[in-house]
Design an enzyme around this catalytic site. Structure first.
Site, short mmCIF file in Angstrom:
data_model
loop_
_atom_site.label_atom_id
_atom_site.label_comp_id
_atom_site.label_asym_id
_atom_site.label_seq_id
_atom_site.Cartn_x
_atom_site.Cartn_y
_atom_site.Cartn_z
N ARG A 34 0.82 -1.21 0.00
CA ARG A 34 0.00 0.00 0.00
C ARG A 34 0.85 1.26 0.00
NH1 ARG A 34 -2.85 1.63 -2.75
NH2 ARG A 34 -3.91 -0.37 -2.61
N LYS A 84 1.51 24.55 -2.89
CA LYS A 84 0.30 23.86 -2.45
C LYS A 84 0.48 22.35 -2.63
CE LYS A 84 -2.63 27.83 -3.51
NZ LYS A 84 -3.74 28.36 -4.35
N LYS A 139 3.15 38.88 -1.73
CA LYS A 139 1.73 38.68 -1.99
C LYS A 139 0.90 39.79 -1.32
CE LYS A 139 0.38 34.34 -2.08
NZ LYS A 139 0.27 34.04 -3.53
N GLU A 195 2.86 39.92 -6.53
CA GLU A 195 1.52 39.53 -6.95
C GLU A 195 0.62 40.76 -7.01
OE1 GLU A 195 -1.07 36.07 -5.16
OE2 GLU A 195 -1.44 37.92 -4.02
N ASP A 235 -2.86 37.82 -10.65
CA ASP A 235 -3.67 36.89 -9.87
C ASP A 235 -5.14 37.00 -10.22
OD1 ASP A 235 -4.13 34.96 -7.83
OD2 ASP A 235 -4.81 36.57 -6.51
#
Length: 293
Positions: free
Chosen positions: A99, A134, A166, A196, A217
Site C-alpha cells: 500500500r 500547495k 503577496k 503579486e 492573480d
C-alpha cells in the site's frame, strides 16, 4: 531534479510507521513462514509514470532480499494492463509494503499525468507551466519531482529560496513600492523579486517599483493581455489563480511567460495502479536469509 536518498528514506520510514505500526497483523497471521513470491505492478488506466524508484525503495526498506525489475521508467506513458515493474522476494514484506509503495507511485504518476496534459496544451507558445507550494505536507520534494517528469517546472521550493510578495505582505509593508524596496535592501543581488497584483493599477505600481516578475492573480484573458502590453518585456509575466485545463492555452495566448497552478499537486487524481501476486513458493528453512543449514 534529484531526490535526496536520505529524505526519501525519511518519508518512507514515516509512511511505513503510520501504516504498519507495531506489525502487519494480517500478513503475520496468514503468510506461511518462508513464503516467497513474485508480484506485478501494473497500470489500470492511461497516464505518465513517476515514482518507480520510490516504490522500489519501499520494498528494499522492508527487506534487503527484494528484487525490483523495471518494465517502465519515470516519464513513460502507460496504457491499461501495462506492467510497470516486477517485484520478487519474501512474500511478507511485499504484502506489508504494497500500500505504501502504490500510494506513492499512484500519487506521483497522477501529478505527472496531469502536468503532461496541461503542458501539451501550451505547446507552441513561449510559456511554461510551473507548480506552487500547495503540496502535501512532507511530500513536497516528491510531488515537485513528479511535475518535472510531466514536463512542467518548479516554482520556489519554500519560503527560503524565493521572494514572492503577496497581497498580505503588501498590506503589512504599506504598499507595493515599500515592499519591493525593503526586499531589495535585504535580498542578495542574485535573487529576483516577484510581486503579486490583482489589477492593472497594481501592474503599474509593480513596474514602477522595479519588480522582476509580476504575478497576475485571478485576471481574465483580456486583463492579462492588457497587462502584458503595459509590462512590455520589462518584467516576466506570471499568471496564477484558478487556471484549469480549459483556460491554460488562453492565458498562454494572451502573453503569459509562466502559468503557475496549485492544482497540479493539491487536487490531482491519483493514477490507478495495482499489484497482483502471480506465484507463491515456500522456501526451505535452510535457504532463508540468516538461517544456517
Amino acid at each position: 531534479m534529484h531526490i535526496n536518498v536520505k529524505l526519501l528514506d525519511e518519508i518512507i520510514a514515516g509512511a511505513i510507521k503510520e501504516d504498519v505500526g507495531t506489525g502487519d497483523l494480517t500478513t503475520m497471521s496468514t503468510v506461511p513462514e518462508g513464503a516467497v513470491t513474485e508480484g506485478y505492478i501494473y497500470a489500470k488506466e492511461t497516464g505518465v509514470i513517476a515514482g518507480t524508484w520510490a516504490a522500489e525503495r519501499v520494498f528494499q526498506f522492508l527487506s534487503h532480499e527484494m528484487q525490483f525489475t523495471y518494465r517502465k521508467r519515470d516519464g513513460d506513458i502507460v496504457e491499461p494492463g501495462d506492467v510497470i515493474a516486477v517485484i520478487s522476494g519474501p512474500a511478507g514484506p511485499i504484502l506489508t509494503g504494497e500500500r505504501v509503495a502504490l500510494n506513492l507511485l499512484q500519487r506521483l504518476s497522477g501529478i505527472a499525468t496531469r502536468t503532461a496534459a496541461i503542458t501539451n496544451m501550451v505547446k507552441g507558445f513561449n510559456c511554461i507551466i510551473v507548480d506552487t507550494r500547495k503540496t502535501t505536507p512532507g511530500l513536497r520534494a516528491l510531488e515537485k519531482y513528479a511535475v518535472t517528469v510531466g514536463g512542467g517546472r518548479n516554482h520556489r521550493f519554500g519560503l527560503y529560496d524565493g521572494i514572492l510578495i503577496k497581497d498580505n505582505h503588501i498590506k503589512v509593508a504599506g504598499g507595493i513600492a515599500n515592499a519591493v524596496a525593503m526586499a531589495r535592501a535585504k535580498a542578495p543581488h542574485t535573487l529576483k523579486v516577484e510581486v503579486e497584483v490583482e489589477d492593472l493599477k497594481g501592474v503599474c505600481e509593480a513596474l514602477e517599483a522595479g519588480a522582476d516578475i509580476i504575478m497576475l492573480d485571478n485576471m481574465d484573458f483580456e486583463a492579462v493581455s492588457e497587462a502584458v502590453k503595459l509590462i512590455n518585456h520589462r518584467a516576466q509575466v506570471e499568471v496564477s489563480g484558478g487556471v484549469t485545463e480549459d483556460t491554460a492555452a488562453g492565458y498562454a495566448r494572451a502573453g503569459a511567460d509562466i502559468i503557475s497552478m496549485g492544482a497540479l499537486t493539491h487536487s490531482v487524481k491519483s493514477l490507478d495502479i495495482s499489484l497482483d501476486i502471480r506465484e507463491i513458493k515456500i522456501r526451505p528453512r535452510s535457504q532463508e536469509a540468516g538461517v544456517r543449514s
